[in-house]
Design a protein around this motif. Sequence first.
Motif, mmCIF file in Angstrom:
data_model
loop_
_atom_site.group_PDB
_atom_site.id
_atom_site.type_symbol
_atom_site.label_atom_id
_atom_site.label_comp_id
_atom_site.label_asym_id
_atom_site.label_seq_id
_atom_site.Cartn_x
_atom_site.Cartn_y
_atom_site.Cartn_z
ATOM 1 N N GLU A 28 0.801 -1.196 0.000
ATOM 2 C CA GLU A 28 0.000 0.000 0.000
ATOM 3 C C GLU A 28 0.847 1.264 0.000
ATOM 4 O OE1 GLU A 28 -3.055 0.226 2.895
ATOM 5 O OE2 GLU A 28 -3.873 -1.704 2.344
ATOM 6 N N GLY A 29 2.027 1.199 0.637
ATOM 7 C CA GLY A 29 2.866 2.383 0.748
ATOM 8 C C GLY A 29 3.741 2.595 -0.467
ATOM 9 N N LEU A 30 4.694 3.496 -0.312
ATOM 10 C CA LEU A 30 5.636 3.795 -1.384
ATOM 11 C C LEU A 30 6.640 2.669 -1.533
ATOM 12 C CD1 LEU A 30 6.319 7.536 -0.530
ATOM 13 C CD2 LEU A 30 4.615 6.586 -2.087
ATOM 14 N N VAL A 31 7.053 2.417 -2.783
ATOM 15 C CA VAL A 31 8.020 1.360 -3.048
ATOM 16 C C VAL A 31 9.083 1.839 -4.026
ATOM 17 C CG1 VAL A 31 6.379 -0.528 -2.630
ATOM 18 C CG2 VAL A 31 6.716 0.313 -4.943
ATOM 19 N N ALA A 32 10.205 1.149 -3.986
ATOM 20 C CA ALA A 32 11.266 1.309 -4.973
ATOM 21 C C ALA A 32 11.359 0.002 -5.745
ATOM 22 C CB ALA A 32 12.591 1.615 -4.293
ATOM 23 N N LEU A 33 11.623 0.083 -7.029
ATOM 24 C CA LEU A 33 11.824 -1.101 -7.854
ATOM 25 C C LEU A 33 13.244 -1.096 -8.385
ATOM 26 C CD1 LEU A 33 8.684 -1.416 -10.189
ATOM 27 C CD2 LEU A 33 9.189 -2.696 -8.125
ATOM 28 N N LYS A 34 13.902 -2.231 -8.263
ATOM 29 C CA LYS A 34 15.204 -2.432 -8.900
ATOM 30 C C LYS A 34 15.015 -3.558 -9.908
ATOM 31 C CE LYS A 34 18.273 -1.970 -4.968
ATOM 32 N NZ LYS A 34 19.370 -2.479 -4.364
ATOM 33 N N VAL A 35 15.369 -3.297 -11.144
ATOM 34 C CA VAL A 35 15.101 -4.232 -12.226
ATOM 35 C C VAL A 35 16.385 -4.479 -13.020
ATOM 36 C CG1 VAL A 35 13.711 -4.649 -14.284
ATOM 37 C CG2 VAL A 35 12.760 -3.301 -12.408
ATOM 38 N N ALA A 36 16.658 -5.746 -13.290
ATOM 39 C CA ALA A 36 17.767 -6.112 -14.175
ATOM 40 C C ALA A 36 17.182 -6.983 -15.287
ATOM 41 C CB ALA A 36 18.858 -6.864 -13.417
ATOM 42 N N ILE A 37 17.349 -6.547 -16.532
ATOM 43 C CA ILE A 37 16.786 -7.229 -17.689
ATOM 44 C C ILE A 37 17.935 -7.866 -18.457
ATOM 45 C CG2 ILE A 37 15.446 -6.941 -19.809
ATOM 46 C CD1 ILE A 37 14.542 -4.193 -18.365
ATOM 47 N N TYR A 38 17.938 -9.188 -18.517
ATOM 48 C CA TYR A 38 18.986 -9.935 -19.213
ATOM 49 C C TYR A 38 18.413 -10.444 -20.533
ATOM 50 C CZ TYR A 38 21.224 -9.938 -14.645
ATOM 51 O OH TYR A 38 21.789 -9.562 -13.454
ATOM 52 N N MET A 39 18.773 -9.802 -21.628
ATOM 53 C CA MET A 39 18.271 -10.135 -22.959
ATOM 54 C C MET A 39 19.059 -11.313 -23.543
ATOM 55 S SD MET A 39 15.959 -7.822 -23.296
ATOM 56 C CE MET A 39 15.565 -7.863 -25.028
ATOM 57 N N PRO A 40 18.488 -11.986 -24.562
ATOM 58 C CA PRO A 40 19.227 -13.052 -25.240
ATOM 59 C C PRO A 40 20.501 -12.510 -25.889
ATOM 60 C CG PRO A 40 16.913 -13.100 -25.859
ATOM 61 C CD PRO A 40 17.135 -11.839 -25.081
ATOM 62 N N ARG A 41 21.531 -13.345 -25.934
ATOM 63 C CA ARG A 41 22.783 -12.955 -26.589
ATOM 64 C C ARG A 41 22.586 -12.987 -28.104
ATOM 65 N NH1 ARG A 41 27.234 -13.049 -23.113
ATOM 66 N NH2 ARG A 41 28.690 -13.219 -24.828
ATOM 67 N N PRO A 42 22.792 -11.864 -28.790
ATOM 68 C CA PRO A 42 22.646 -11.863 -30.251
ATOM 69 C C PRO A 42 23.693 -12.765 -30.907
ATOM 70 C CG PRO A 42 22.733 -9.623 -29.383
ATOM 71 C CD PRO A 42 23.093 -10.540 -28.269
ATOM 72 N N LYS A 43 23.294 -13.431 -31.960
ATOM 73 C CA LYS A 43 24.237 -14.303 -32.687
ATOM 74 C C LYS A 43 25.316 -13.482 -33.372
ATOM 75 C CE LYS A 43 20.934 -17.915 -33.174
ATOM 76 N NZ LYS A 43 20.273 -18.915 -33.917
ATOM 77 N N SER A 44 25.035 -12.190 -33.580
ATOM 78 C CA SER A 44 25.993 -11.332 -34.283
ATOM 79 C C SER A 44 27.089 -10.784 -33.359
ATOM 80 C CB SER A 44 25.248 -10.160 -34.929
ATOM 81 O OG SER A 44 24.607 -9.389 -33.922
ATOM 82 N N LEU A 45 27.073 -11.156 -32.070
ATOM 83 C CA LEU A 45 28.109 -10.649 -31.158
ATOM 84 C C LEU A 45 29.487 -11.133 -31.603
ATOM 85 C CD1 LEU A 45 26.782 -11.069 -27.501
ATOM 86 C CD2 LEU A 45 27.257 -8.963 -28.717
ATOM 87 N N PRO A 46 30.495 -10.280 -31.540
ATOM 88 C CA PRO A 46 31.846 -10.739 -31.869
ATOM 89 C C PRO A 46 32.347 -11.747 -30.834
ATOM 90 C CG PRO A 46 31.874 -8.457 -31.107
ATOM 91 C CD PRO A 46 30.441 -8.879 -31.196
ATOM 92 N N LYS A 47 33.266 -12.598 -31.238
ATOM 93 C CA LYS A 47 33.787 -13.632 -30.336
ATOM 94 C C LYS A 47 34.513 -13.038 -29.134
ATOM 95 C CE LYS A 47 33.958 -17.132 -33.817
ATOM 96 N NZ LYS A 47 34.070 -18.525 -33.828
ATOM 97 N N CYS A 48 34.948 -11.782 -29.251
ATOM 98 C CA CYS A 48 35.665 -11.148 -28.152
ATOM 99 C C CYS A 48 34.708 -10.523 -27.123
ATOM 100 C CB CYS A 48 36.639 -10.093 -28.673
ATOM 101 S SG CYS A 48 35.817 -8.739 -29.540
ATOM 102 N N ALA A 49 33.393 -10.695 -27.296
ATOM 103 C CA ALA A 49 32.416 -10.139 -26.354
ATOM 104 C C ALA A 49 32.594 -10.795 -24.987
ATOM 105 C CB ALA A 49 30.999 -10.378 -26.868
ATOM 106 N N PRO A 50 32.342 -10.072 -23.916
ATOM 107 C CA PRO A 50 32.495 -10.630 -22.570
ATOM 108 C C PRO A 50 31.629 -11.882 -22.384
ATOM 109 C CG PRO A 50 32.051 -8.276 -22.461
ATOM 110 C CD PRO A 50 31.885 -8.683 -23.886
ATOM 111 N N LEU A 51 32.114 -12.821 -21.566
ATOM 112 C CA LEU A 51 31.377 -14.052 -21.302
ATOM 113 C C LEU A 51 30.245 -13.823 -20.302
ATOM 114 C CD1 LEU A 51 34.317 -16.617 -21.097
ATOM 115 C CD2 LEU A 51 32.842 -16.099 -23.044
ATOM 116 N N GLY A 52 30.452 -12.894 -19.393
ATOM 117 C CA GLY A 52 29.441 -12.610 -18.381
ATOM 118 C C GLY A 52 28.434 -11.594 -18.886
ATOM 119 N N PRO A 53 27.460 -11.245 -18.048
ATOM 120 C CA PRO A 53 26.479 -10.238 -18.448
ATOM 121 C C PRO A 53 27.149 -8.882 -18.700
ATOM 122 C CG PRO A 53 25.797 -11.325 -16.415
ATOM 123 C CD PRO A 53 27.192 -11.767 -16.719
ATOM 124 N N PHE A 54 26.654 -8.145 -19.668
ATOM 125 C CA PHE A 54 27.176 -6.809 -19.938
ATOM 126 C C PHE A 54 26.081 -5.960 -20.572
ATOM 127 C CE2 PHE A 54 28.018 -9.343 -23.671
ATOM 128 C CZ PHE A 54 27.722 -8.519 -24.736
#
Length: 108
Positions: A1-27
Motif C-alpha cells: 500500500e505504501g511507497l516502493v522502490a523497484l530495482k530491475v535487471a533485464i537480461y536479454m538473449p545474446r545476439p548471434k551477431s556478437l563478436p567472439k571477443c564479447a564478454p562471457l558474463g552479463p554486460f
Amino acid sequence: EGLVALKVAIYMPRPKSLPKCAPLGPFRYKGVGDATNYTKALEDALLPKKTGVDGLVRGVLKDDSQVVDLRAWKGVHGVGEAPRVAVQVIALPDPTGRLPYPDPSLFG
C-alpha cells in the motif's frame, strides 16, 4: 500500500551477431527495445489481476503510482545463462519516499 522502490535487471538473449571477443558474463548492450518500455510492462504485470481457479485478485502493487524510485539495467545474459528479468520490490518506510543509495550488486 505504501511507497516502493523497484530495482530491475533485464537480461536479454545474446545476439548471434556478437563478436567472439564479447564478454562471457552479463554486460550492457543496447539491443532491441529500451529499458523504460520493459519496466512499464513489468509495473503493469505487478498490478492486481484475477488469477487462478478461485478468481481472487492478486498483485504485488496496489497501484503503479506507489513506485517512487526506479532503477533499471538492461543488457545481455552471460554465456550458459538464460534470458530473464530480476526484480526487487523495496517497501519504503520513509513517507518522503527517499531511498538510500541502492545496492550496486543487483546491477553487476
